[in-house]
Design an enzyme around this catalytic site. Structure first.
Site, PDB file in Angstrom:
ATOM      1  N   SER A  10      20.724  -5.189  22.448  1.00 50.90           N
ATOM      2  CA  SER A  10      22.263  -4.776  23.093  1.00 50.90           C
ATOM      3  C   SER A  10      22.578  -5.399  24.471  1.00 50.90           C
ATOM      4  O   SER A  10      23.345  -6.220  24.834  1.00 50.90           O
ATOM      5  CB  SER A  10      22.471  -3.144  23.085  1.00 50.90           C
ATOM      6  OG  SER A  10      22.022  -2.846  21.813  1.00 50.90           O
ATOM      7  N   ALA A 129      26.697  -1.213  25.411  1.00 47.20           N
ATOM      8  CA  ALA A 129      26.441  -2.183  24.200  1.00 47.20           C
ATOM      9  C   ALA A 129      25.676  -1.669  23.295  1.00 47.20           C
ATOM     10  O   ALA A 129      24.910  -0.893  23.558  1.00 47.20           O
ATOM     11  CB  ALA A 129      26.093  -3.495  24.816  1.00 47.20           C
ATOM     12  N   LYS A 182      20.049   8.497  38.543  1.00 48.95           N
ATOM     13  CA  LYS A 182      20.476   8.204  36.996  1.00 48.95           C
ATOM     14  C   LYS A 182      19.485   8.836  36.219  1.00 48.95           C
ATOM     15  O   LYS A 182      19.804   9.666  35.320  1.00 48.95           O
ATOM     16  CB  LYS A 182      20.421   6.833  36.730  1.00 48.95           C
ATOM     17  CG  LYS A 182      20.851   6.497  35.100  1.00 48.95           C
ATOM     18  CD  LYS A 182      21.893   5.228  35.057  1.00 48.95           C
ATOM     19  CE  LYS A 182      22.504   5.097  33.897  1.00 48.95           C
ATOM     20  NZ  LYS A 182      21.660   4.677  32.868  1.00 48.95           N
ATOM     21  N   SER A 250      22.779   8.916  24.961  1.00 48.73           N
ATOM     22  CA  SER A 250      22.022   7.999  24.327  1.00 48.73           C
ATOM     23  C   SER A 250      20.962   8.475  23.643  1.00 48.73           C
ATOM     24  O   SER A 250      20.461   8.126  22.682  1.00 48.73           O
ATOM     25  CB  SER A 250      21.607   6.935  25.501  1.00 48.73           C
ATOM     26  OG  SER A 250      20.954   7.609  26.450  1.00 48.73           O
TER      27      SER A 250
END
Ligand code: NAD
Ligand code: KPL
Length: 303
Positions: A10, A129, A182, A250
């Site tokens: 991706s 993506a 993150k 995710s």
């Protein structure tokens, strides 16, 4: 200067096609002859951007090809990065630069250890993506990429290629702080969405669970030399939960699709770092154990 792109998934395809579109020389490195043949049969990489599909006939090669590699974008999952780079080591030129796109922490050190002469630039990206099919990638979410090198603060000249390609980015002297922040967000949100089997917004019903994880993450970040990544963490986590309430995280998407997760480089890395620094994180440890049990039940790797 040519960009070699390792991993035509991706994010690798998203970078490769935008660089190629801007006229920057790009070469893909594909895993084996079968995958190279499939790529050649597909006729190139297709990027679907704002509903428009365009195919880019980017040249591709095997890891064993001849020719030096000066600039390598490593776009594999964190658990594949070290092994994927290993066969390329003999091809790296003495002043090679590696750009590591992996989420989480741990894989970057493993790659850098194997390539001690190369400059390793770390990246933290919020772009989105996904692969619609092999060699066809959909640009799903505008975002931003932070880049930096904890060992050499000077920005490289090739950032101009990213500007030409329209890849939103900035250079930061504090890339580790960005990656830790993150990671902390991912630790506070993603495992709980898997265990409660909910969208991110579903965590609004579990505020105490989120809060206790954030307080342990703050303590860990402060004690392991990342105080800036700890600032207002709970508020930021709550903001992200609200802003992405309708999305599946995710990790939830990976588990739902039976794909391996990057658990070792997210929650696993946080728990291992806490143990190394003698920071007690009982709720994170318990979450890690529950998540591993959940993955085992589904036949998925726990590393
Ligand atoms: P992906 O699975 O779509 O792509 C990884 C690619 O690497 C696959 O095509 C795989 O075949 C290839 N690969 C693995 N081992 C290889 C080897 N030995 N040689 C050659 N190719 C090899 O993964 P992705 O979603 O692009 O994610 C890459 C990294 O970027 C992850 O760490 C992810 O967390 C991070 N990330 C992804 C997104 C996203 O929207 N996809 C956003 C931000 C960060
Ligand atoms: O980055 C994320 C993910 O899904 O991986 C979010 C949910 C935005 C934060 O954990």
């Amino acid at each position: 200067m040519t960009w070699h792109i390792l991993g035509a998934g991706s994010l690798g395809s998203l970078w490769a096609t935008r660089l190629a579109r801007a006229g920057v020389p790009v070469r893909l490195i594909l895993r084996d002859p079968r995958r190279l043949a499939a790529y050649q049969a597909a006729g190139g990489l297709t990027l679907v951007d704002q509903g428009q599909a365009r195919r880019h006939a980017i040249p591709a090669e095997l890891p064993t090809a001849d020719g030096p590699i000066q600039r390598l974008l490593v776009a594999c999952k964190a658990y594949d990065a070290e092994a994927a780079v290993a066969p390329l080591l003999p091809r790296l030129s003495p002043d090679a630069e590696l750009v590591l796109l992996q989420n989480g922490l741990g894989s970057q050190d493993a790659v850098a250890l194997g390539a001690p002469h190369a400059r390793c630039v770390l990246a933290s990206s919020t772009e989105g993506a996904f692969r619609e099919e092999d060699f066809r990638v959909v640009f799903a979410g505008q975002g931003f990429t932070w880049l930096g090198d904890p060992l050499r603060p000077g920005a490289p000249a090739w950032l101009g290629d990213l500007s030409a390609a329209g890849i939103p980015h900035a250079w930061t002297p504090d890339i580790l702080s960005r990656l830790w922040r993150k990671l902390a967000l991912n630790c506070a949100i993603n495992p709980l969405t898997v265990l409660h089997d909910c969208r991110n917004g579903g965590l609004l019903e579990h505020p105490a669970e989120v809060a206790v994880l954030c307080s342990e993450l703050v303590e860990l970040l402060q004690r392991c030399g990342q105080p800036a990544a700890a600032e207002n963490l709970l508020e930021d986590v709550q903001r992200v939960i609200q802003a992405t309430a309708a999305n599946f995280s995710s990790m939830h998407q990976d588990v739902a699709s039976g794909r391996r997760t990057e658990i070792s480089y997210l929650l696993g890395h946080a728990c291992a770092t806490a143990a190394r620094h003698h920071v007690a994180v009982p709720h994170l440890d318990r979450l890690h154990e529950r998540l591993k049990a959940h993955l085992r039940q589904r036949g998925l790797p726990v590393t």
